[in-house]
Each structure stands twice: as C-alpha cells, then as structure tokens.
Write a protein that holds these residues in place. Structure first.
Motif, PDB file in Angstrom:
ATOM      1  N   ILE A 206     -10.808  12.394  -0.169  1.00  0.00           N
ATOM      2  CA  ILE A 206     -12.075  12.245   0.296  1.00  0.00           C
ATOM      3  C   ILE A 206     -12.422  11.001   0.239  1.00  0.00           C
ATOM      4  CG2 ILE A 206     -14.424  12.986  -0.635  1.00  0.00           C
ATOM      5  CD1 ILE A 206     -13.108  15.846  -1.227  1.00  0.00           C
ATOM      6  N   SER A 207     -11.932  10.144  -0.753  1.00  0.00           N
ATOM      7  CA  SER A 207     -12.303   8.597  -0.833  1.00  0.00           C
ATOM      8  C   SER A 207     -11.601   7.944   0.645  1.00  0.00           C
ATOM      9  CB  SER A 207     -11.547   8.232  -2.211  1.00  0.00           C
ATOM     10  OG  SER A 207     -11.935   6.890  -2.151  1.00  0.00           O
ATOM     11  N   THR A 208     -10.864   8.279   0.956  1.00  0.00           N
ATOM     12  CA  THR A 208     -10.169   7.719   2.366  1.00  0.00           C
ATOM     13  C   THR A 208     -11.007   8.129   3.441  1.00  0.00           C
ATOM     14  OG1 THR A 208      -8.017   7.577   1.475  1.00  0.00           O
ATOM     15  CG2 THR A 208      -8.240   7.534   3.847  1.00  0.00           C
ATOM     16  N   VAL A 209     -11.415   9.263   3.467  1.00  0.00           N
ATOM     17  CA  VAL A 209     -12.423   9.739   4.557  1.00  0.00           C
ATOM     18  C   VAL A 209     -13.660   9.031   4.371  1.00  0.00           C
ATOM     19  CG1 VAL A 209     -13.507  11.713   5.440  1.00  0.00           C
ATOM     20  CG2 VAL A 209     -11.216  11.852   4.798  1.00  0.00           C
ATOM     21  N   SER A 210     -14.250   9.049   3.174  1.00  0.00           N
ATOM     22  CA  SER A 210     -15.686   8.126   3.071  1.00  0.00           C
ATOM     23  C   SER A 210     -15.368   6.874   3.427  1.00  0.00           C
ATOM     24  CB  SER A 210     -15.996   8.336   1.815  1.00  0.00           C
ATOM     25  OG  SER A 210     -15.203   7.595   0.722  1.00  0.00           O
ATOM     26  N   ALA A 211     -14.330   6.215   3.045  1.00  0.00           N
ATOM     27  CA  ALA A 211     -14.068   5.014   3.709  1.00  0.00           C
ATOM     28  C   ALA A 211     -14.080   4.625   5.082  1.00  0.00           C
ATOM     29  CB  ALA A 211     -12.776   4.197   3.249  1.00  0.00           C
ATOM     30  N   VAL A 212     -13.387   5.945   5.579  1.00  0.00           N
ATOM     31  CA  VAL A 212     -13.631   5.748   7.309  1.00  0.00           C
ATOM     32  C   VAL A 212     -14.834   5.908   7.859  1.00  0.00           C
ATOM     33  CG1 VAL A 212     -12.750   7.079   9.392  1.00  0.00           C
ATOM     34  CG2 VAL A 212     -11.049   6.693   7.633  1.00  0.00           C
ATOM     35  N   PHE A 213     -15.575   6.665   7.083  1.00  0.00           N
ATOM     36  CA  PHE A 213     -16.972   6.844   7.534  1.00  0.00           C
ATOM     37  C   PHE A 213     -17.742   5.498   7.448  1.00  0.00           C
ATOM     38  CE2 PHE A 213     -16.342  11.399   7.769  1.00  0.00           C
ATOM     39  CZ  PHE A 213     -17.405  11.759   8.865  1.00  0.00           C
ATOM     40  N   ASN A 214     -17.445   5.047   6.102  1.00  0.00           N
ATOM     41  CA  ASN A 214     -18.036   3.523   6.085  1.00  0.00           C
ATOM     42  C   ASN A 214     -17.825   2.619   7.236  1.00  0.00           C
ATOM     43  OD1 ASN A 214     -18.736   0.759   4.977  1.00  0.00           O
ATOM     44  ND2 ASN A 214     -18.548   1.917   2.800  1.00  0.00           N
ATOM     45  N   ALA A 215     -16.600   2.572   7.490  1.00  0.00           N
ATOM     46  CA  ALA A 215     -16.071   1.604   8.420  1.00  0.00           C
ATOM     47  C   ALA A 215     -16.420   2.035   9.775  1.00  0.00           C
ATOM     48  CB  ALA A 215     -14.553   1.604   8.624  1.00  0.00           C
ATOM     49  N   GLY A 216     -16.543   3.487  10.189  1.00  0.00           N
ATOM     50  CA  GLY A 216     -17.015   3.876  11.491  1.00  0.00           C
ATOM     51  C   GLY A 216     -18.569   3.677  11.708  1.00  0.00           C
ATOM     52  N   GLY A 217     -19.440   3.767  10.356  1.00  0.00           N
ATOM     53  CA  GLY A 217     -20.639   3.480  10.832  1.00  0.00           C
ATOM     54  C   GLY A 217     -21.165   2.138  11.071  1.00  0.00           C
ATOM     55  N   ARG A 218     -20.225   1.149  10.379  1.00  0.00           N
ATOM     56  CA  ARG A 218     -20.351  -0.138  10.553  1.00  0.00           C
ATOM     57  C   ARG A 218     -20.228  -0.688  12.091  1.00  0.00           C
ATOM     58  NH1 ARG A 218     -18.681  -3.571   5.601  1.00  0.00           N
ATOM     59  NH2 ARG A 218     -18.903  -1.792   4.181  1.00  0.00           N
ATOM     60  N   LEU A 219     -19.140   0.144  12.973  1.00  0.00           N
ATOM     61  CA  LEU A 219     -18.956  -0.260  14.125  1.00  0.00           C
ATOM     62  C   LEU A 219     -20.104   0.598  14.997  1.00  0.00           C
ATOM     63  CD1 LEU A 219     -17.471  -1.130  16.681  1.00  0.00           C
ATOM     64  CD2 LEU A 219     -15.737   0.370  16.423  1.00  0.00           C
ATOM     65  N   GLY A 220     -19.979   1.889  14.743  1.00  0.00           N
ATOM     66  CA  GLY A 220     -20.617   3.047  15.406  1.00  0.00           C
ATOM     67  C   GLY A 220     -22.067   2.623  15.702  1.00  0.00           C
ATOM     68  N   PHE A 221     -22.859   2.304  14.528  1.00  0.00           N
ATOM     69  CA  PHE A 221     -24.188   2.144  14.611  1.00  0.00           C
ATOM     70  C   PHE A 221     -24.825   0.928  15.298  1.00  0.00           C
ATOM     71  CE2 PHE A 221     -24.675   5.300  10.521  1.00  0.00           C
ATOM     72  CZ  PHE A 221     -25.676   5.904  11.322  1.00  0.00           C
ATOM     73  N   PHE A 273     -20.543  11.273   3.167  1.00  0.00           N
ATOM     74  CA  PHE A 273     -20.125  10.820   4.296  1.00  0.00           C
ATOM     75  C   PHE A 273     -21.236  10.046   5.009  1.00  0.00           C
ATOM     76  CE2 PHE A 273     -16.759  14.154   4.513  1.00  0.00           C
ATOM     77  CZ  PHE A 273     -15.976  13.594   3.457  1.00  0.00           C
ATOM     78  N   VAL A 274     -22.482  10.557   5.105  1.00  0.00           N
ATOM     79  CA  VAL A 274     -23.598  10.079   5.894  1.00  0.00           C
ATOM     80  C   VAL A 274     -24.155   8.757   4.972  1.00  0.00           C
ATOM     81  CG1 VAL A 274     -26.019  10.390   6.629  1.00  0.00           C
ATOM     82  CG2 VAL A 274     -24.323  12.000   6.867  1.00  0.00           C
ATOM     83  N   VAL A 275     -24.180   8.732   3.726  1.00  0.00           N
ATOM     84  CA  VAL A 275     -24.474   7.591   2.960  1.00  0.00           C
ATOM     85  C   VAL A 275     -23.523   6.409   3.441  1.00  0.00           C
ATOM     86  CG1 VAL A 275     -24.629   6.598   0.717  1.00  0.00           C
ATOM     87  CG2 VAL A 275     -25.983   8.834   1.476  1.00  0.00           C
TER      88      VAL A 275
END
Length: 405
Positions: A206-221, A273-275
C-alpha cells in the motif's frame, strides 16, 4: 529554505546551481555516514549529533532544495505550450524516488551487515553524485533561446510579486502550505492507519501504491492543468476531492470501524491515495501557476520563495498529526499475523487517527475558501472568459435574427 534563498542563483546560472546541488547533496550524505560511524564509536557523542544535523539537515538540505529547483524553469522553456507536463515530469521524478529508492536502501541495509547504515550513506553519496553530475552536464536551455531583457526581468522578485495585489500571492502561498501540511499529516500516519483497518501484512504494498499515486498526481494534475484556462481550477478540484473523501471517512468512522468491512477499507484507501495524489499535484502546479500570474522572467526566484511554504509545512504537518494522536483517543493493542505465520502485537490509536481527519478537513475547507477568494484569475483566464461572453452574446443575437426571419 535553500530554494527560497538560492532562487536568484538558479535564475542567473543554471549550471552553477545544479553543480552546487550535486556537491552539497553528495557531500552532505557522505558526511552523514561519517558522523553515524563516529557516533557508533563514541556513544552519546554530542559532536556526532551536531554533525548529523549539519550534514543531513543543512548541507543535504541545500543540495535538495537547489537540485529540486534547478531543472524546473529550463523544462518550462523546452515545453512552452505544455509547461504543466514538463514540470510534472520533473516533480514526478522527485516523488517517484520514494518507490524506487526505499526498497534499494532497505536491501543495502539488509546486506551490508554491521555498520550497514553508515556504509549505505557512503554508497548512496557516490551513486547520487554521479547521477546528479551527469544531469548537471546535460542540463541546458533550448538552442537559440536568450533571456529577455524586459522590465519584468530587471525588477526584483518581490517587485514582480507586488505588481499584482499582494493578497493574490499570499493566497497561492497559503493554499500550497495548507495542502502540503494536510498531506504530510495523513501520510505520516498512513502505515498505522493501514494496520488499524486490518491490512498490516500489506503495509509495504500500500505504501508503494500510495507513492505511485503521489507521483501520478504530480504528472497527471499538472498535465491536465495545461488544458484549462485557469490552472487554479486544479487546486479547487484537489481540495473538493480531499474534503469529500475526508468527510465520508469521518462520517463512517472508517478508521475505527474499518477492520473486516470491505466498503470502509476501500474508502480509507481511497482517501490515502487521493490525498497522496493531491499532495503531489499541489507541488507540480505551483511553478506553472506562478508563471501564469507573474511571467517567466523571475520564475525560479519566485518559485523558490514560494517553496518556503513547503519548509514550514514540513515543520507543522507531521508534528500536528503526532500531537493529535498523542493527546486524543486511547491506544489499543491489536494482533496480526506476519507472512511467516507468527503473530505480532502492535499498538494503534484509531480514535486519534480519526481526530487527525477533523483537523485536515477544517484546513482543506480553509484552503478551498482561500483558493476561491484570494487567488485571482490570470489575465489569460479573464481574456478567455470575456471572449466566451462575446461569443455567447453574438450567438444569442444570431438566434434572435433567425427567429425574427
């Protein structure tokens, strides 16, 4: 804070700033390893403690802040029409490092035996210096591009900021600070919250998935913001999503009641994940939002000043969450089965983690109000809105003419 103080150096000479970043980051890391080694030989040594703070905090901090800032303006120059995508790629790399570096560091610690911590720092210092020095050599501005000698460029950063109502910049700084504070508050408790809802064995995943969301949010948003007339819309979306999901988890008592309840577990994970995504997206949109408001002339320096919000959030987010967890609720012991079949007892505070959400939702609401009230639309957004009104007015006139005939 080094980004705030060295923003002008980045603005004037990108090669000097990137070299400073490489030297400070690697030497600070090596120095940290040395003082850990020294502290191991001299237990309780104040010199070792001071050396670690100096190297890991101050010297590495200079390398971190300056290195973070150095490529941003250059990337925006290479991708003038997709500035959000460009900065998103850079800031995504900054966030994705968690998913890449953490397991590597853990493997080093597991394989280096006695003294693994200081040996790891020495190895990483060498590896990071090589990578950052190569980046320093490759970093350049587009061919044929010259720094414009405009009034915007000749003015100081603060003069450029004051060219618009100061409340506009204060609003950007505050909503950035609040978003990072709330993100860190939840992320700092993330592993314990995951254990609370009965997923202790999946904490690493879950920590790795949240890191992916963190990175994905940086690029996606940030890439998404390129398609919008006003980049501030992205912050409105981030705050709305954060408020809604935090509110749902509060109302359902998701953290307290989540264990064994699939729906509540999904809601809590969605919040995490959203945060993480909003935390990353708030980071990556700052330089482009600032460039839309204040131009490119002093963007590195203005971006650096704005990153002071990151520094202050680093001091307030984790500490706020820890204080709430320590002061509110009652710690309880829960047992969970490890992958090898043994049972481990851990202490958690479900009520305390719920109270952290009360604090973050209040701050998210404040940030949303600031976003709506203080941060003005850019000139581009105002022009687009006026053009849309004119087009709508013309269309209405044509409808009336057609109706009459």
């Amino acid at each position: 804070m080094s980004a705030a103080f060295l923003g002008n150096v980045v603005e004037k000479d990108i090669h000097k700033s990137s070299l400073i970043a490489a030297i400070c980051f690697a030497s600070g890391m090596a120095g940290t390893g040395f003082f850990i080694y020294y502290g191991g030989l001299h237990k309780g040594s104040n010199l070792a403690l001071i050396g670690i703070y100096l190297c890991y905090g101050f010297i590495m901090g200079i390398g971190l802040g300056t290195g973070y800032l150095s490529p941003v303006k250059t990337l925006m120059l290479w991708f003038e029409d997709r500035k959000g995508l460009a900065t998103g790629l850079a800031v995504e790399g900054f966030g994705a490092a968690k998913a890449i570096a953490s397991p590597i560091m853990q493997k080093l610690l597991d394989s280096l035996g006695d003294g693994g911590i200081y040996k790891m720092f020495f190895i990483l210092a060498a590896v990071y210096f090589v990578m950052m020095f190569v980046g320093h050599l490759l970093l350049k501005k587009p061919e044929g591009w010259h720094e414009p000698q405009t009034k915007e460029k000749s003015n100081s950063s603060f003069a450029v900021i004051k060219s618009k109502p100061i409340t506009n910049y204060i609003g950007i700084w505050l909503m950035f600070y609040i978003n990072i504070t709330c993100g860190l508050a939840l992320i700092s408790q993330e592993k314990m919250i995951v254990k609370c809802i009965g997923l202790a064995s999946a904490v690493g995943i879950i920590s790795t998935v949240s890191a992916v969301f963190n990175a994905g949010g940086r690029l996606g948003f940030s890439a998404w913001a390129d398609t919008m007339k006003d980049r501030n819309t992205i912050y409105k979306l981030i705050f709305i999503l954060s408020i809604v999901l935090t509110g749902i988890v509060i109302l359902t008592g998701g953290i307290k009641n989540g264990e064994g309840n699939t729906l509540l577990i999904v809601l809590v994970l969605a919040l995490i994940f959203v945060v993480n995504a909003g935390y990353g997206g708030g980071f990556s949109n700052v330089p482009t939002l600032l460039s839309d408001h204040y131009g490119m002339g002093n963007i590195s320096a203005i971006h650096g000043i704005t990153l002071s919000a990151w520094a202050f959030a680093g001091l307030s987010g984790n500490q706020m969450a820890n204080w709430i967890v320590n002061k509110c609720g009652t710690p309880v012991d829960i047992a969970h089965t490890l992958s090898d079949g043994t049972v481990e007892t851990i202490t958690v505070n479900p009520t305390g983690y719920q109270y952290v959400l009360y604090a973050t939702i209040a701050l998210y609401i404040v940030a949303f109000i600031i976003c709506m009230v203080l941060v003005r639309p850019t000139d581009k957004a105002i022009a687009a809105k006026q053009a849309k009104k004119k087009a709508a007015k013309f269309l209405n006139i044509m409808k009336i003419v057609v109706y009459i005939f």
